[in-house]
Design an enzyme around this catalytic site. Structure first.
Site, PDB file in Angstrom:
ATOM      1  N   GLU A 249       0.841  -1.206   0.000  1.00  0.00           N
ATOM      2  CA  GLU A 249       0.000   0.000   0.000  1.00  0.00           C
ATOM      3  C   GLU A 249       0.871   1.250   0.000  1.00  0.00           C
ATOM      4  O   GLU A 249       1.881   1.315   0.695  1.00  0.00           O
ATOM      5  CB  GLU A 249      -0.903   0.007   1.237  1.00  0.00           C
ATOM      6  CG  GLU A 249      -1.797   1.241   1.289  1.00  0.00           C
ATOM      7  CD  GLU A 249      -2.991   1.038   2.180  1.00  0.00           C
ATOM      8  OE1 GLU A 249      -3.804   0.151   1.888  1.00  0.00           O
ATOM      9  OE2 GLU A 249      -3.107   1.773   3.171  1.00  0.00           O
TER      10      GLU A 249
ATOM     11  N   ALA B 189      -8.304  11.572   3.309  1.00  0.00           N
ATOM     12  CA  ALA B 189      -9.581  11.807   3.992  1.00  0.00           C
ATOM     13  C   ALA B 189     -10.183  13.114   3.472  1.00  0.00           C
ATOM     14  O   ALA B 189      -9.492  14.122   3.354  1.00  0.00           O
ATOM     15  CB  ALA B 189      -9.351  11.876   5.493  1.00  0.00           C
TER      16      ALA B 189
ATOM     17  N   GLN C   8       5.982   5.834  15.560  1.00  0.00           N
ATOM     18  CA  GLN C   8       4.824   5.404  14.763  1.00  0.00           C
ATOM     19  C   GLN C   8       3.807   4.644  15.632  1.00  0.00           C
ATOM     20  O   GLN C   8       2.625   4.609  15.311  1.00  0.00           O
ATOM     21  CB  GLN C   8       5.367   4.416  13.728  1.00  0.00           C
ATOM     22  CG  GLN C   8       4.843   4.462  12.343  1.00  0.00           C
ATOM     23  CD  GLN C   8       5.527   3.324  11.547  1.00  0.00           C
ATOM     24  OE1 GLN C   8       6.726   3.071  11.679  1.00  0.00           O
ATOM     25  NE2 GLN C   8       4.758   2.637  10.741  1.00  0.00           N
TER      26      GLN C   8
ATOM     27  N   LYS D 276       7.559   3.370   1.793  1.00  0.00           N
ATOM     28  CA  LYS D 276       8.952   3.095   2.189  1.00  0.00           C
ATOM     29  C   LYS D 276       9.477   1.910   1.377  1.00  0.00           C
ATOM     30  O   LYS D 276       9.303   0.750   1.771  1.00  0.00           O
ATOM     31  CB  LYS D 276       9.018   2.758   3.680  1.00  0.00           C
ATOM     32  CG  LYS D 276       8.708   3.943   4.587  1.00  0.00           C
ATOM     33  CD  LYS D 276       8.765   3.506   6.035  1.00  0.00           C
ATOM     34  CE  LYS D 276       8.341   4.623   6.953  1.00  0.00           C
ATOM     35  NZ  LYS D 276       7.855   4.131   8.235  1.00  0.00           N
TER      36      LYS D 276
HETATM   37  P1  FAD Z   1     -18.350   1.221   7.000  1.00  0.00           P
HETATM   38  O1  FAD Z   1     -18.329  -0.109   6.352  1.00  0.00           O
HETATM   39  O2  FAD Z   1     -19.445   2.153   6.629  1.00  0.00           O
HETATM   40  O3  FAD Z   1     -18.356   0.958   8.587  1.00  0.00           O
HETATM   41  C1  FAD Z   1     -18.191   2.030   9.508  1.00  0.00           C
HETATM   42  C2  FAD Z   1     -18.961   1.707  10.798  1.00  0.00           C
HETATM   43  O4  FAD Z   1     -20.376   1.721  10.524  1.00  0.00           O
HETATM   44  C3  FAD Z   1     -18.679   0.329  11.394  1.00  0.00           C
HETATM   45  O5  FAD Z   1     -18.790   0.455  12.788  1.00  0.00           O
HETATM   46  C4  FAD Z   1     -19.790  -0.540  10.823  1.00  0.00           C
HETATM   47  O6  FAD Z   1     -20.081  -1.663  11.663  1.00  0.00           O
HETATM   48  C5  FAD Z   1     -20.946   0.442  10.796  1.00  0.00           C
HETATM   49  N1  FAD Z   1     -21.888   0.185   9.702  1.00  0.00           N
HETATM   50  C6  FAD Z   1     -21.594  -0.246   8.452  1.00  0.00           C
HETATM   51  N2  FAD Z   1     -22.734  -0.322   7.712  1.00  0.00           N
HETATM   52  C7  FAD Z   1     -23.740   0.105   8.518  1.00  0.00           C
HETATM   53  C8  FAD Z   1     -25.142   0.254   8.320  1.00  0.00           C
HETATM   54  N3  FAD Z   1     -25.722  -0.038   7.139  1.00  0.00           N
HETATM   55  N4  FAD Z   1     -25.894   0.716   9.364  1.00  0.00           N
HETATM   56  C9  FAD Z   1     -25.323   1.010  10.557  1.00  0.00           C
HETATM   57  N5  FAD Z   1     -24.012   0.870  10.802  1.00  0.00           N
HETATM   58  C10 FAD Z   1     -23.209   0.424   9.787  1.00  0.00           C
HETATM   59  N6  FAD Z   1      -9.663   5.986   5.082  1.00  0.00           N
HETATM   60  C11 FAD Z   1      -9.395   6.969   4.176  1.00  0.00           C
HETATM   61  O7  FAD Z   1      -9.762   8.137   4.406  1.00  0.00           O
HETATM   62  N7  FAD Z   1      -8.739   6.701   2.997  1.00  0.00           N
HETATM   63  C12 FAD Z   1      -8.323   5.442   2.677  1.00  0.00           C
HETATM   64  O8  FAD Z   1      -7.746   5.224   1.612  1.00  0.00           O
HETATM   65  C13 FAD Z   1      -8.576   4.375   3.620  1.00  0.00           C
HETATM   66  N8  FAD Z   1      -8.197   3.092   3.343  1.00  0.00           N
HETATM   67  C14 FAD Z   1      -8.501   2.079   4.238  1.00  0.00           C
HETATM   68  C15 FAD Z   1      -8.151   0.756   3.928  1.00  0.00           C
HETATM   69  C16 FAD Z   1      -8.427  -0.275   4.817  1.00  0.00           C
HETATM   70  C17 FAD Z   1      -8.045  -1.696   4.471  1.00  0.00           C
HETATM   71  C18 FAD Z   1      -9.048   0.014   6.065  1.00  0.00           C
HETATM   72  C19 FAD Z   1      -9.312  -1.092   7.057  1.00  0.00           C
HETATM   73  C20 FAD Z   1      -9.418   1.319   6.378  1.00  0.00           C
HETATM   74  C21 FAD Z   1      -9.154   2.373   5.467  1.00  0.00           C
HETATM   75  N9  FAD Z   1      -9.521   3.693   5.738  1.00  0.00           N
HETATM   76  C22 FAD Z   1      -9.261   4.702   4.831  1.00  0.00           C
HETATM   77  C23 FAD Z   1     -10.177   4.041   7.012  1.00  0.00           C
HETATM   78  C24 FAD Z   1     -11.725   3.946   6.897  1.00  0.00           C
HETATM   79  O9  FAD Z   1     -12.186   4.983   6.075  1.00  0.00           O
HETATM   80  C25 FAD Z   1     -12.289   4.060   8.314  1.00  0.00           C
HETATM   81  O10 FAD Z   1     -11.947   2.915   9.063  1.00  0.00           O
HETATM   82  C26 FAD Z   1     -13.767   4.387   8.419  1.00  0.00           C
HETATM   83  O11 FAD Z   1     -14.021   4.791   9.761  1.00  0.00           O
HETATM   84  C27 FAD Z   1     -14.706   3.240   8.110  1.00  0.00           C
HETATM   85  O12 FAD Z   1     -14.713   2.909   6.788  1.00  0.00           O
HETATM   86  P2  FAD Z   1     -15.528   1.613   6.260  1.00  0.00           P
HETATM   87  O13 FAD Z   1     -15.480   1.656   4.801  1.00  0.00           O
HETATM   88  O14 FAD Z   1     -15.079   0.412   6.968  1.00  0.00           O
HETATM   89  O15 FAD Z   1     -17.008   2.026   6.792  1.00  0.00           O
END
Ligand code: FAD
Length: 291
Positions: A17, A51, A215, A275
């Site tokens: 990544e 973000a 970190q 890195k």
């Molecule tokens: P969701 O799937 O929407 O989940 C968020 C929360 O809402 C969870 O608690 C879930 O249980 C709950 N939820 C989900 N669906 C529903 C529903 N229908 N009703 C009620 N509750 C629900 N952030 C960035 O800004 N840029 C990036 O490039 C980025 N890359 C990432 C890559 C990975 C592999 C990971 C693990 C995270 C990344 N993130 C990134 C961070 C991510 O944006 C955050 O973790 C964010 O808070 C949640 O994103 P999500 O897509 O998992 O959200």
């Protein structure tokens, strides 16, 4: 190439990544770092999305460059929570026009400003809504989603978190990438639970090599990950000695990856954080294992 093709090859592989620059001035150095990582020929590279989408053009520029000039399949991240439908769909069109076939569909983190705003006015509340819209593009994209072996920080319990995860998969996710974790047993336990819940798509564990004592705090704060004693001791001992911490962090991540491969995982995603030296060291440690 769609990532499902890579993930179903049943061949051990690593993916890396990278993140886009935050400013114009940083662009060249970030581009160079991502190119050095691309030269390692990983199974694919993911490019994160700043973000709020402020640096979204750079996500695309970096992803396009890696794919076009190094032939490495790319996964472009896309977040939706702070965007309008128009912005999101214009981004999707740009990703498609760039020939990128893989999108990591994310909600994005909630900023304090967003938290205080009226949720009923948000164009997107959860990643599942973006996944459903991406699915309307037919077979144009292979869609990935995020998952959390130690539950998402906003979730009250794992059962609920997995219920919503299943909703994302049913909506069209072909694979899931995990949040970082430092204890593989947490991942194995999570895998058991999601398989039991009927989630059958490939899971890509995300491993973060911690190579700098400073970190640690930030990584743990962001991810909420559990720190095993073995890892804490390593940071206590080497955290203030940069070269030693780097070597120890690379060794710890390598060890985690070997254990994952030994337990049936075929692709591990390394949070290589722009890195190339860290990515190269991990890959070299695994040279005979990867074959
Ligand atoms: P969701 O799937 O929407 O989940 C968020 C929360 O809402 C969870 O608690 C879930 O249980 C709950 N939820 C989900 N669906 C529903 C529903 N229908 N009703 C009620 N509750 C629900 N952030 C960035 O800004 N840029 C990036 O490039 C980025 N890359 C990432 C890559 C990975 C592999 C990971 C693990 C995270 C990344 N993130 C990134 C961070 C991510 O944006 C955050 O973790 C964010 O808070 C949640 O994103 P999500 O897509 O998992 O959200």
């Amino acid at each position: 190439m769609k990532l499902t093709e890579i993930l179903n090859q049943n061949k051990l592989s690593l993916s890396f990544e990278v993140f886009p620059p935050k400013t114009d001035t940083a662009f060249d150095s970030v581009k160079h770092a991502t190119e050095e990582i691309a030269k390692l020929r990983p199974s694919f590279m993911s490019v994160t999305y700043g973000a709020g989408g402020g640096t979204s053009q750079y996500t695309l520029d970096i992803a396009k460059n890696i794919k076009a000039n190094y032939g490495v399949p790319t996964l472009a991240h896309l977040t939706c929570v702070s965007s309008t439908k128009e912005t999101v769909h214009s981004k999707i069109e740009q990703i498609k026009a760039a020939g990128i076939e893989n999108i990591m569909a994310l909600r994005g983190d909630l900023t304090p400003q967003l938290e205080e705003s009226d949720r009923s006015k948000w164009a997107y509340r959860h990643a599942v809504e973006l996944i459903r819209e991406l699915k309307e593009y037919g077979d144009d994209f292979c869609i990935g989603g995020a998952c959390y072996p130690e539950i998402h920080p906003e979730s009250t319990n794992q059962r609920e978190d997995i219920k919503y995860l299943k909703e994302k998969v049913d909506a069209g996710c072909s694979f899931l990438t995990t949040q970082m974790f430092f204890d593989n047993n947490l991942l194995y336990n999570f895998l058991y639970k999601i398989r039991e819940a009927g989630i059958t798509v490939p899971i890509i564990p995300g491993v973060m090599p911690i190579t700098n004592g400073n970190q640690v705090e930030r990584a743990i704060k962001l991810s909420g990950s559990f720190m095993p004693q073995r890892f804490k001791s390593l940071v206590d001992k080497f955290g203030d000695t940069p070269a030693a911490m780097k070597q120890a962090g690379i060794a710890y991540a390598t060890d985690q990856i070997i254990d994952l491969f030994a337990n049936g995982i075929t692709n591990v995603h390394v949070y290589s954080m722009n890195k190339p030296d860290v990515a190269a060291a991990i890959q070299s440690n695994l040279s005979d294992i990867l074959g």
